[in-house]
Scaffold this motif. Structure first.
Motif, PDB file in Angstrom:
ATOM      1  N   SER A   1      32.187  26.689  26.668  1.00  0.00           N
ATOM      2  CA  SER A   1      31.284  27.762  27.076  1.00  0.00           C
ATOM      3  C   SER A   1      31.817  29.110  26.633  1.00  0.00           C
ATOM      4  N   TYR A   2      30.918  30.075  26.652  1.00  0.00           N
ATOM      5  CA  TYR A   2      31.197  31.395  26.074  1.00  0.00           C
ATOM      6  C   TYR A   2      30.880  32.442  27.128  1.00  0.00           C
ATOM      7  N   ILE A   3      31.888  33.236  27.477  1.00  0.00           N
ATOM      8  CA  ILE A   3      31.703  34.247  28.520  1.00  0.00           C
ATOM      9  C   ILE A   3      32.098  35.616  27.960  1.00  0.00           C
ATOM     10  N   THR A   4      31.256  36.633  28.186  1.00  0.00           N
ATOM     11  CA  THR A   4      31.681  37.986  27.800  1.00  0.00           C
ATOM     12  C   THR A   4      32.444  38.601  28.967  1.00  0.00           C
ATOM     13  N   LYS A   5      33.552  39.280  28.614  1.00  0.00           N
ATOM     14  CA  LYS A   5      34.427  39.879  29.626  1.00  0.00           C
ATOM     15  C   LYS A   5      33.664  40.925  30.412  1.00  0.00           C
ATOM     16  N   PRO A   6      33.676  40.792  31.712  1.00  0.00           N
ATOM     17  CA  PRO A   6      33.021  41.828  32.521  1.00  0.00           C
ATOM     18  C   PRO A   6      33.793  43.129  32.406  1.00  0.00           C
ATOM     19  N   VAL A   7      33.089  44.243  32.613  1.00  0.00           N
ATOM     20  CA  VAL A   7      33.766  45.542  32.471  1.00  0.00           C
ATOM     21  C   VAL A   7      34.429  46.012  33.773  1.00  0.00           C
ATOM     22  N   THR A   8      33.966  45.507  34.912  1.00  0.00           N
ATOM     23  CA  THR A   8      34.595  45.946  36.163  1.00  0.00           C
ATOM     24  C   THR A   8      35.497  44.843  36.720  1.00  0.00           C
ATOM     25  N   PHE A   9      36.486  45.272  37.511  1.00  0.00           N
ATOM     26  CA  PHE A   9      37.435  44.331  38.104  1.00  0.00           C
ATOM     27  C   PHE A   9      36.735  43.373  39.066  1.00  0.00           C
ATOM     28  N   ASP A  10      35.817  43.914  39.882  1.00  0.00           N
ATOM     29  CA  ASP A  10      35.109  43.070  40.853  1.00  0.00           C
ATOM     30  C   ASP A  10      34.308  41.969  40.170  1.00  0.00           C
ATOM     31  N   LYS A  11      33.688  42.342  39.069  1.00  0.00           N
ATOM     32  CA  LYS A  11      32.892  41.354  38.327  1.00  0.00           C
ATOM     33  C   LYS A  11      33.815  40.306  37.693  1.00  0.00           C
ATOM     34  N   LEU A  12      34.983  40.750  37.242  1.00  0.00           N
ATOM     35  CA  LEU A  12      35.950  39.813  36.660  1.00  0.00           C
ATOM     36  C   LEU A  12      36.417  38.800  37.701  1.00  0.00           C
ATOM     37  N   VAL A  13      36.651  39.282  38.915  1.00  0.00           N
ATOM     38  CA  VAL A  13      37.047  38.382  40.013  1.00  0.00           C
ATOM     39  C   VAL A  13      35.931  37.367  40.267  1.00  0.00           C
ATOM     40  N   GLU A  14      34.687  37.839  40.247  1.00  0.00           N
ATOM     41  CA  GLU A  14      33.554  36.941  40.477  1.00  0.00           C
ATOM     42  C   GLU A  14      33.466  35.879  39.376  1.00  0.00           C
ATOM     43  N   VAL A  15      33.658  36.321  38.128  1.00  0.00           N
ATOM     44  CA  VAL A  15      33.621  35.373  37.009  1.00  0.00           C
ATOM     45  C   VAL A  15      34.724  34.323  37.167  1.00  0.00           C
ATOM     46  N   LEU A  16      35.924  34.767  37.509  1.00  0.00           N
ATOM     47  CA  LEU A  16      37.034  33.815  37.647  1.00  0.00           C
ATOM     48  C   LEU A  16      36.807  32.848  38.813  1.00  0.00           C
ATOM     49  N   LYS A  17      36.205  33.358  39.899  1.00  0.00           N
ATOM     50  CA  LYS A  17      35.917  32.471  41.041  1.00  0.00           C
ATOM     51  C   LYS A  17      34.930  31.369  40.650  1.00  0.00           C
ATOM     52  N   THR A  18      33.893  31.770  39.882  1.00  0.00           N
ATOM     53  CA  THR A  18      32.903  30.785  39.450  1.00  0.00           C
ATOM     54  C   THR A  18      33.516  29.824  38.438  1.00  0.00           C
ATOM     55  N   LEU A  19      34.331  30.380  37.549  1.00  0.00           N
ATOM     56  CA  LEU A  19      35.034  29.554  36.557  1.00  0.00           C
ATOM     57  C   LEU A  19      35.910  28.511  37.265  1.00  0.00           C
ATOM     58  N   LYS A  20      36.600  28.979  38.313  1.00  0.00           N
ATOM     59  CA  LYS A  20      37.476  28.090  39.079  1.00  0.00           C
ATOM     60  C   LYS A  20      36.660  26.972  39.716  1.00  0.00           C
ATOM     61  N   LYS A  21      35.584  27.378  40.405  1.00  0.00           N
ATOM     62  CA  LYS A  21      34.776  26.387  41.095  1.00  0.00           C
ATOM     63  C   LYS A  21      34.218  25.373  40.092  1.00  0.00           C
ATOM     64  N   TYR A  22      33.706  25.879  38.975  1.00  0.00           N
ATOM     65  CA  TYR A  22      33.078  25.005  37.985  1.00  0.00           C
ATOM     66  C   TYR A  22      34.087  24.056  37.350  1.00  0.00           C
ATOM     67  N   TRP A  23      35.115  24.620  36.701  1.00  0.00           N
ATOM     68  CA  TRP A  23      36.030  23.782  35.913  1.00  0.00           C
ATOM     69  C   TRP A  23      37.058  23.019  36.749  1.00  0.00           C
ATOM     70  N   LEU A  24      37.428  23.595  37.897  1.00  0.00           N
ATOM     71  CA  LEU A  24      38.517  22.973  38.651  1.00  0.00           C
ATOM     72  C   LEU A  24      38.042  22.132  39.830  1.00  0.00           C
ATOM     73  N   GLU A  25      36.782  22.325  40.271  1.00  0.00           N
ATOM     74  CA  GLU A  25      36.327  21.568  41.437  1.00  0.00           C
ATOM     75  C   GLU A  25      35.138  20.661  41.135  1.00  0.00           C
ATOM     76  N   ILE A  26      34.261  21.103  40.231  1.00  0.00           N
ATOM     77  CA  ILE A  26      33.015  20.355  39.995  1.00  0.00           C
ATOM     78  C   ILE A  26      33.141  19.413  38.796  1.00  0.00           C
ATOM     79  N   VAL A  27      33.712  19.922  37.733  1.00  0.00           N
ATOM     80  CA  VAL A  27      33.742  19.187  36.466  1.00  0.00           C
ATOM     81  C   VAL A  27      34.889  18.176  36.439  1.00  0.00           C
ATOM     82  N   GLU A  28      34.642  17.032  35.801  1.00  0.00           N
ATOM     83  CA  GLU A  28      35.718  16.069  35.529  1.00  0.00           C
ATOM     84  C   GLU A  28      36.374  16.465  34.213  1.00  0.00           C
TER      85      GLU A  28
END
Lengths: 87, 157
Positions: B118-145
């Protein structure tokens, strides 16, 4: 699946220059290591084992939605075709 | 709902030290406990993965379960590294997520055609970056095999 199974379809999509850019997520009941590995070898974008409970399935669908439609960038031609077909 | 989190090493290829620090801070903020390692360009990434160059003969480069890849880097850029990894039968099953400032259609399409997961553009704000990483974590580390760690270079003869 009958007729053409998911592995064959995945292989066909990821080898077709017109289609290979479309993200494919496997959603299956199999958690077998060989199925997971084979799917990544064939170029799947992600592999998800179908959850057994409804609550967990909702959680998976919500995460998929957020990930692919809010966080990730998709190729323009995938988005165009989506809107052409009224999606 | 608690879920198992894949205990994988994640390698991030990013040449900008400030961006690395920002990601590290956002990483901690997102309560990502996974082992996160940085490499500075595509060449170092390939050395890390193949245990060559400065990673030769060391056990200090565990095979990553996920690669976060910047596109614009010196020496070997992310596009070249992506192509090389996806053509290497030993490495091509490692999921790669592009994390870049480029939102150019040609970069997006080309990356998917080369097999990026997948392809993600870097968010410009820190809060948005935290949100992206949280979703990335949930997706790749908890949902996906993820594929089993079958090809650790340390186990290869």
């Amino acid at each position: 699946m009958p007729k053409k199974d998911g592995r064959t379809a995945l292989n066909e999509i990821k080898k077709d220059p017109e289609l290979q850019g479309i993200p494919v997520v496997i959603l299956t009941s199999s958690k077998a290591d060989e199925d997971v590995l084979k799917a990544y070898d064939l170029g799947v974008n992600a592999y998800i084992a179908k959850p057994v409970t409804f609550d967990r399935l909702v959680d998976v669908v919500e995460t998929l939605d957020k990930y692919w439609f809010e966080i990730v960038e998709l190729p323009e031609k995938v988005k165009q075709r989506h809107s052409e077909e009224g999606g | 709902m608690t879920m198992n989190v894949h205990p994988i090493t994640i390698v991030m290829a990013e040449d900008d030290p400030e961006d690395r620090m920002l990601v590290k801070d956002a990483w901690d903020e997102s309560m990502l406990n996974n082992d996160l390692r940085f490499v500075g360009d595509g060449e170092e990434l390939m050395d890390y993965l193949r245990r060559t160059g400065k990673y030769a003969g060391t056990a200090a480069s565990p095979r990553p379960g996920l690669i976060l890849l910047d596109l614009n880097m010196p020496k070997k850029d992310g596009r070249a590294a992506l192509e090389e990894i996806k053509r290497d039968p030993e490495l091509h099953d490692i999921p790669i997520v592009i994390l870049t400032s480029s939102a150019a259609e040609e970069d997006i399409l080309r990356s998917y055609n080369l097999g990026v997961n997948s392809y993600i553009t870097k968010p410009v704000t820190f809060d948005k970056l935290v949100e992206v990483l949280k979703t990335l974590k949930k997706y790749w580390l908890e949902i996906v095999e993820l594929p089993e760690n079958h090809g650790d270079p340390g186990n290869r003869s």
